[in-house]
Design a protein around this motif. Structure first.
Motif, PDB file in Angstrom:
ATOM      1  N   GLY A  36      24.909 108.063  14.806  1.00 17.30           N
ATOM      2  CA  GLY A  36      25.482 107.189  15.852  1.00 17.30           C
ATOM      3  C   GLY A  36      24.852 107.034  17.016  1.00 17.30           C
ATOM      4  O   GLY A  36      24.775 105.850  17.543  1.00 17.30           O
ATOM      5  N   SER A  37      24.528 108.109  17.644  1.00 21.92           N
ATOM      6  CA  SER A  37      24.037 107.924  19.110  1.00 21.92           C
ATOM      7  C   SER A  37      22.382 107.261  18.937  1.00 21.92           C
ATOM      8  O   SER A  37      22.461 106.785  19.848  1.00 21.92           O
ATOM      9  N   GLU A  38      21.983 107.531  17.961  1.00 21.89           N
ATOM     10  CA  GLU A  38      20.536 106.617  17.725  1.00 21.89           C
ATOM     11  C   GLU A  38      20.829 105.085  17.626  1.00 21.89           C
ATOM     12  O   GLU A  38      20.233 104.491  18.259  1.00 21.89           O
ATOM     13  N   GLY A  83      18.055  98.444  22.867  1.00 18.47           N
ATOM     14  CA  GLY A  83      16.561  98.174  22.788  1.00 18.47           C
ATOM     15  C   GLY A  83      15.898  99.287  23.452  1.00 18.47           C
ATOM     16  O   GLY A  83      14.617  99.030  24.290  1.00 18.47           O
ATOM     17  N   ARG A  84      16.188 100.624  23.489  1.00 19.11           N
ATOM     18  CA  ARG A  84      15.317 101.797  24.218  1.00 19.11           C
ATOM     19  C   ARG A  84      14.597 102.635  23.200  1.00 19.11           C
ATOM     20  O   ARG A  84      14.256 103.472  23.611  1.00 19.11           O
ATOM     21  N   GLY A  85      14.190 101.967  21.950  1.00 15.16           N
ATOM     22  CA  GLY A  85      13.501 102.857  20.929  1.00 15.16           C
ATOM     23  C   GLY A  85      12.022 102.592  21.493  1.00 15.16           C
ATOM     24  O   GLY A  85      11.557 101.590  21.971  1.00 15.16           O
ATOM     25  N   ASN A  86      11.093 103.496  21.062  1.00 10.62           N
ATOM     26  CA  ASN A  86       9.665 103.412  21.186  1.00 10.62           C
ATOM     27  C   ASN A  86       8.961 104.023  19.836  1.00 10.62           C
ATOM     28  O   ASN A  86       9.170 104.925  19.457  1.00 10.62           O
ATOM     29  N   ILE A  87       8.179 102.872  19.217  1.00  6.88           N
ATOM     30  CA  ILE A  87       7.549 103.350  18.053  1.00  6.88           C
ATOM     31  C   ILE A  87       5.915 103.182  18.135  1.00  6.88           C
ATOM     32  O   ILE A  87       5.350 103.092  17.103  1.00  6.88           O
ATOM     33  N   ILE A 140      13.458 107.719  20.170  1.00  9.00           N
ATOM     34  CA  ILE A 140      14.686 106.967  20.328  1.00  9.00           C
ATOM     35  C   ILE A 140      15.576 108.211  21.171  1.00  9.00           C
ATOM     36  O   ILE A 140      15.895 108.996  20.975  1.00  9.00           O
ATOM     37  N   PRO A 141      15.624 107.546  22.743  1.00  7.12           N
ATOM     38  CA  PRO A 141      16.285 108.449  23.447  1.00  7.12           C
ATOM     39  C   PRO A 141      17.778 108.686  23.462  1.00  7.12           C
ATOM     40  O   PRO A 141      18.319 107.986  22.780  1.00  7.12           O
ATOM     41  N   ASP A 142      18.260 109.771  24.206  1.00  5.96           N
ATOM     42  CA  ASP A 142      19.663 110.005  23.985  1.00  5.96           C
ATOM     43  C   ASP A 142      20.580 108.763  24.606  1.00  5.96           C
ATOM     44  O   ASP A 142      19.971 108.215  25.652  1.00  5.96           O
ATOM     45  N   PHE A 143      21.509 108.582  23.993  1.00  6.62           N
ATOM     46  CA  PHE A 143      22.780 107.447  24.283  1.00  6.62           C
ATOM     47  C   PHE A 143      23.500 108.389  25.345  1.00  6.62           C
ATOM     48  O   PHE A 143      24.241 109.201  24.856  1.00  6.62           O
ATOM     49  N   LYS A 144      23.484 108.096  26.788  1.00  9.20           N
ATOM     50  CA  LYS A 144      24.184 108.851  27.716  1.00  9.20           C
ATOM     51  C   LYS A 144      25.813 109.004  27.293  1.00  9.20           C
ATOM     52  O   LYS A 144      26.153 110.355  27.401  1.00  9.20           O
ATOM     53  N   PRO A 145      26.282 108.040  27.141  1.00 14.02           N
ATOM     54  CA  PRO A 145      27.999 108.305  26.924  1.00 14.02           C
ATOM     55  C   PRO A 145      28.020 109.059  25.719  1.00 14.02           C
ATOM     56  O   PRO A 145      29.417 109.813  25.838  1.00 14.02           O
ATOM     57  N   ALA A 146      27.221 109.398  24.708  1.00 19.31           N
ATOM     58  CA  ALA A 146      27.509 110.185  23.615  1.00 19.31           C
ATOM     59  C   ALA A 146      26.732 111.454  23.789  1.00 19.31           C
ATOM     60  O   ALA A 146      26.176 111.982  22.802  1.00 19.31           O
ATOM     61  N   ALA A 147      26.842 112.151  25.040  1.00 23.87           N
ATOM     62  CA  ALA A 147      25.896 113.395  25.062  1.00 23.87           C
ATOM     63  C   ALA A 147      26.286 114.325  24.487  1.00 23.87           C
ATOM     64  O   ALA A 147      25.755 115.386  24.064  1.00 23.87           O
ATOM     65  N   HIS A 148      27.544 114.370  24.122  1.00 24.74           N
ATOM     66  CA  HIS A 148      28.360 115.647  23.164  1.00 24.74           C
ATOM     67  C   HIS A 148      27.888 115.767  21.743  1.00 24.74           C
ATOM     68  O   HIS A 148      27.720 116.566  21.179  1.00 24.74           O
ATOM     69  N   PHE A 149      27.248 114.307  21.405  1.00 26.46           N
ATOM     70  CA  PHE A 149      26.935 114.227  19.994  1.00 26.46           C
ATOM     71  C   PHE A 149      25.590 113.951  19.810  1.00 26.46           C
ATOM     72  O   PHE A 149      25.263 112.767  19.136  1.00 26.46           O
TER      73      PHE A 149
END
Length: 159
Positions: free
Chosen positions: A38-40, A47-51, A70-79
């Motif tokens: 989900g966080s991915e 639009g923060r992915g890099n391939i 695919i960097p971390d999603f800050k609001p979902a740091a717990h997951f």
């Protein structure tokens, strides 16, 4: 009431590998689903992915997307998730066998061209079956591109 987050509209590209068409001859392109946490998904919707440095490989009858960041999603740091973990691509068995044969016998590579979201909201990967370009091939394609650009300028000038 908290402000709504702005997500990209459905059907838009989340990450793109522009370097792939410069470095490879794309023989064939196909669409594959991708298994994400989900966080991915939320990070990709921003639009923060890099391939750019990623590739796909066939291992034990499954196709995996390796080294996609695919960097971390800050609001979902717990997951949270690991940013460069291998992600399974969803393809039919017949397609997997075809890709496996091409990679092992013909020396081709599986390159992700883009990650995008469909109208229904599913994340998909545009996967290219590619053959690497040599240095002279890259020079030739840049010459062709420059010549076509110059042609279009001449045609516009003549009216």
């Amino acid at each position: 009431m908290p402000p709504k987050r702005k997500h990209k509209t459905p059907g838009t590209i989340a990450a793109q590998n522009r370097k792939a068409r410069h470095d490879y001859f794309i023989e064939e392109s196909l669409e594959a689903g991708i298994m994400l946490m989900g966080s991915e998904v939320k990070s990709l919707r921003e639009g923060r992915g890099n391939i750019t440095e990623s590739f796909a490989e066939v291992k034990d009858g499954e196709v995996w997307l390796v080294n996609a960041h695919i960097p971390d999603f800050k609001p979902a740091a717990h997951f949270s998730h690991t940013p460069t973990r291998p992600r399974k691509l969803l393809l039919k068995r017949q397609e997997i066998n075809k890709l496996s044969n091409a990679v092992h016998r013909k020396g081709m590579t599986l390159v992700p061209l883009s990650i995008y979201f469909t109208e229904r909201g599913f994340a998909k990967v545009d996967l290219g079956l590619a053959r690497g370009k040599k240095g002279y091939d890259k020079r030739e394609s840049s010459k062709d591109r420059d010549w076509k650009l110059q042609q279009s300028r001449l045609m516009r000038a003549k009216g």
